[in-house]
Design a protein around this motif. Structure first.
Motif, PDB file in Angstrom:
ATOM      1  N   MET A 118     -29.769-115.107  57.454  1.00  0.00           N
ATOM      2  CA  MET A 118     -30.536-113.879  57.716  1.00  0.00           C
ATOM      3  C   MET A 118     -29.877-112.700  57.002  1.00  0.00           C
ATOM      4  N   ALA A 119     -30.683-111.945  56.248  1.00  0.00           N
ATOM      5  CA  ALA A 119     -30.155-110.824  55.477  1.00  0.00           C
ATOM      6  C   ALA A 119     -29.776-109.671  56.395  1.00  0.00           C
ATOM      7  N   ASP A 120     -28.782-108.912  55.951  1.00  0.00           N
ATOM      8  CA  ASP A 120     -28.384-107.727  56.697  1.00  0.00           C
ATOM      9  C   ASP A 120     -29.506-106.697  56.678  1.00  0.00           C
ATOM     10  N   GLU A 121     -29.701-106.030  57.796  1.00  0.00           N
ATOM     11  CA  GLU A 121     -30.620-104.905  57.868  1.00  0.00           C
ATOM     12  C   GLU A 121     -29.783-103.635  57.953  1.00  0.00           C
ATOM     13  N   VAL A 122     -29.889-102.824  56.923  1.00  0.00           N
ATOM     14  CA  VAL A 122     -29.060-101.619  56.830  1.00  0.00           C
ATOM     15  C   VAL A 122     -29.959-100.401  56.697  1.00  0.00           C
ATOM     16  N   VAL A 123     -29.750 -99.433  57.568  1.00  0.00           N
ATOM     17  CA  VAL A 123     -30.512 -98.180  57.552  1.00  0.00           C
ATOM     18  C   VAL A 123     -29.521 -97.022  57.545  1.00  0.00           C
ATOM     19  N   LEU A 124     -29.804 -96.007  56.757  1.00  0.00           N
ATOM     20  CA  LEU A 124     -28.968 -94.811  56.724  1.00  0.00           C
ATOM     21  C   LEU A 124     -29.810 -93.599  57.092  1.00  0.00           C
ATOM     22  N   LEU A 125     -29.400 -92.896  58.144  1.00  0.00           N
ATOM     23  CA  LEU A 125     -30.035 -91.643  58.532  1.00  0.00           C
ATOM     24  C   LEU A 125     -29.240 -90.504  57.908  1.00  0.00           C
ATOM     25  N   GLY A 126     -29.905 -89.674  57.112  1.00  0.00           N
ATOM     26  CA  GLY A 126     -29.188 -88.609  56.423  1.00  0.00           C
ATOM     27  C   GLY A 126     -30.017 -87.357  56.270  1.00  0.00           C
ATOM     28  N   PHE A 127     -29.506 -86.439  55.433  1.00  0.00           N
ATOM     29  CA  PHE A 127     -30.127 -85.149  55.180  1.00  0.00           C
ATOM     30  C   PHE A 127     -29.762 -84.772  53.756  1.00  0.00           C
ATOM     31  N   LEU A 128     -30.728 -84.411  52.936  1.00  0.00           N
ATOM     32  CA  LEU A 128     -30.517 -84.279  51.494  1.00  0.00           C
ATOM     33  C   LEU A 128     -29.280 -83.489  51.088  1.00  0.00           C
ATOM     34  N   PRO A 129     -29.019 -82.292  51.641  1.00  0.00           N
ATOM     35  CA  PRO A 129     -27.847 -81.547  51.171  1.00  0.00           C
ATOM     36  C   PRO A 129     -26.506 -82.081  51.693  1.00  0.00           C
ATOM     37  N   SER A 130     -26.549 -83.085  52.569  1.00  0.00           N
ATOM     38  CA  SER A 130     -25.333 -83.509  53.265  1.00  0.00           C
ATOM     39  C   SER A 130     -24.337 -84.230  52.362  1.00  0.00           C
ATOM     40  N   PRO A 131     -23.152 -83.673  52.164  1.00  0.00           N
ATOM     41  CA  PRO A 131     -22.123 -84.412  51.419  1.00  0.00           C
ATOM     42  C   PRO A 131     -21.629 -85.617  52.200  1.00  0.00           C
ATOM     43  N   PHE A 132     -21.759 -85.573  53.524  1.00  0.00           N
ATOM     44  CA  PHE A 132     -21.266 -86.662  54.359  1.00  0.00           C
ATOM     45  C   PHE A 132     -22.179 -87.886  54.266  1.00  0.00           C
ATOM     46  N   ALA A 133     -23.482 -87.657  54.238  1.00  0.00           N
ATOM     47  CA  ALA A 133     -24.416 -88.767  54.029  1.00  0.00           C
ATOM     48  C   ALA A 133     -24.274 -89.327  52.621  1.00  0.00           C
ATOM     49  N   ALA A 134     -24.020 -88.446  51.655  1.00  0.00           N
ATOM     50  CA  ALA A 134     -23.867 -88.890  50.264  1.00  0.00           C
ATOM     51  C   ALA A 134     -22.687 -89.848  50.114  1.00  0.00           C
ATOM     52  N   ARG A 135     -21.658 -89.666  50.908  1.00  0.00           N
ATOM     53  CA  ARG A 135     -20.520 -90.592  50.872  1.00  0.00           C
ATOM     54  C   ARG A 135     -20.986 -92.028  51.095  1.00  0.00           C
ATOM     55  N   LEU A 136     -21.840 -92.202  52.081  1.00  0.00           N
ATOM     56  CA  LEU A 136     -22.286 -93.547  52.433  1.00  0.00           C
ATOM     57  C   LEU A 136     -23.247 -94.092  51.386  1.00  0.00           C
ATOM     58  N   LYS A 137     -24.053 -93.229  50.792  1.00  0.00           N
ATOM     59  CA  LYS A 137     -24.921 -93.658  49.701  1.00  0.00           C
ATOM     60  C   LYS A 137     -24.097 -94.200  48.538  1.00  0.00           C
ATOM     61  N   ILE A 138     -23.030 -93.491  48.196  1.00  0.00           N
ATOM     62  CA  ILE A 138     -22.168 -93.922  47.085  1.00  0.00           C
ATOM     63  C   ILE A 138     -21.512 -95.256  47.409  1.00  0.00           C
ATOM     64  N   ALA A 139     -20.954 -95.363  48.603  1.00  0.00           N
ATOM     65  CA  ALA A 139     -20.251 -96.588  48.990  1.00  0.00           C
ATOM     66  C   ALA A 139     -21.193 -97.789  48.994  1.00  0.00           C
ATOM     67  N   LEU A 140     -22.386 -97.616  49.541  1.00  0.00           N
ATOM     68  CA  LEU A 140     -23.353 -98.709  49.569  1.00  0.00           C
ATOM     69  C   LEU A 140     -23.775 -99.103  48.157  1.00  0.00           C
ATOM     70  N   ALA A 141     -23.915 -98.103  47.281  1.00  0.00           N
ATOM     71  CA  ALA A 141     -24.262 -98.391  45.886  1.00  0.00           C
ATOM     72  C   ALA A 141     -23.132 -99.138  45.184  1.00  0.00           C
ATOM     73  N   GLU A 142     -21.899 -98.717  45.427  1.00  0.00           N
ATOM     74  CA  GLU A 142     -20.742 -99.392  44.837  1.00  0.00           C
ATOM     75  C   GLU A 142     -20.685-100.857  45.261  1.00  0.00           C
ATOM     76  N   LYS A 143     -21.040-101.112  46.495  1.00  0.00           N
ATOM     77  CA  LYS A 143     -20.987-102.473  47.035  1.00  0.00           C
ATOM     78  C   LYS A 143     -22.235-103.293  46.702  1.00  0.00           C
ATOM     79  N   GLY A 144     -23.267-102.622  46.182  1.00  0.00           N
ATOM     80  CA  GLY A 144     -24.497-103.318  45.877  1.00  0.00           C
ATOM     81  C   GLY A 144     -25.293-103.693  47.108  1.00  0.00           C
ATOM     82  N   VAL A 145     -25.169-102.897  48.171  1.00  0.00           N
ATOM     83  CA  VAL A 145     -25.861-103.178  49.433  1.00  0.00           C
ATOM     84  C   VAL A 145     -27.221-102.487  49.438  1.00  0.00           C
ATOM     85  N   GLU A 146     -28.264-103.255  49.682  1.00  0.00           N
ATOM     86  CA  GLU A 146     -29.596-102.677  49.803  1.00  0.00           C
ATOM     87  C   GLU A 146     -29.768-102.085  51.204  1.00  0.00           C
TER      88      GLU A 146
END
Length: 217
Positions: free
Chosen positions: A1-29
């Motif tokens: 079963m594939a992982d289900e990953v959801v990110l709740l964020g806000f466009l200007p948020s540098p803190f949410a952007a951290r998780l976007k970068i990390a997930l992209a680095e890891k190749g996580v959808e």
């Protein structure tokens, strides 16, 4: 079963952007859900009932709150690619220290009369970080790491701080500027950060100042 990953964020948020970068680095959808912090969604309140803040990472229905905690979680769970924290315990502790150093500054919130002081603190903080960076390509050495991911999202806020501080980051901190350019060459970073002009419009246009002051952007 594939992982289900959801990110709740806000466009200007540098803190949410951290998780976007990390997930992209890891190749996580993952599924990204933009929050309206003036009218928080029931999902956000359910997933973060204590603070009701973004970002929240939801992995297979389980929430992980606070960006640095979630960042470390991502590194530990998806540990087969692009490690962010070093394997050496001492170096890991140092990385956590510098990431925490940034978060304790709380630089993005400012009342109108405090904007110049906040900008000065930002430039002082960059000076300290520049000393820590030294001549390394990235804070951890030759590859993007935990501290880089924690700091680079503030790149989107540079034009805001330059306006408030009446100062050029590039002129004042050339090594830091060179580091930002190296980070932005990585697709995981450049595609995860909002454009500086959009953040400038959010902040200088007054949208952010209308939000409750306790928000974790």
């Amino acid at each position: 079963m594939a992982d289900e990953v959801v990110l709740l964020g806000f466009l200007p948020s540098p803190f949410a952007a951290r998780l976007k970068i990390a997930l992209a680095e890891k190749g996580v959808e993952y599924e990204y859900k933009e929050e309206d912090l003036r009218s928080k969604s029931p999902l956000l309140v359910q997933m973060n009932p204590v603070h009701k803040k973004v970002p929240v990472l939801i992995h297979n229905g389980k929430p992980i709150c606070e960006s640095l905690i979630a960042l470390q979680y991502i590194d530990e769970v998806w540990n087969d690619k692009a490690p962010l924290l070093p394997s050496d315990p001492g170096l890991r502790a140092q990385a956590r220290f510098w990431a925490d150093f940034i978060d304790k500054k709380e630089m993005i919130w400012a009342a109108k009369e405090e904007e110049h002081e906040v900008a000065k603190e930002f430039f002082d903080c960059i000076g300290v970080l520049e000393g820590q960076l030294g001549d390394k390509a990235f804070f951890g050495g030759e590859t993007l790491g935990f501290v880089d991911v924690a700091v680079i999202p503030f790149y989107s806020w540079l034009s805001v701080f330059e306006k408030y501080g009446n100062c050029s980051v590039e002129a004042k901190h050339p090594k830091f500027t060179a580091w930002t350019k190296r980070c932005m060459e990585k697709e995981s970073v450049s595609k995860s950060l909002p454009d500086q002009r959009r953040v400038y419009d959010f902040k200088v246009g007054g949208i952010l100042t209308k939000l409750p002051i306790d928000q974790d952007l």
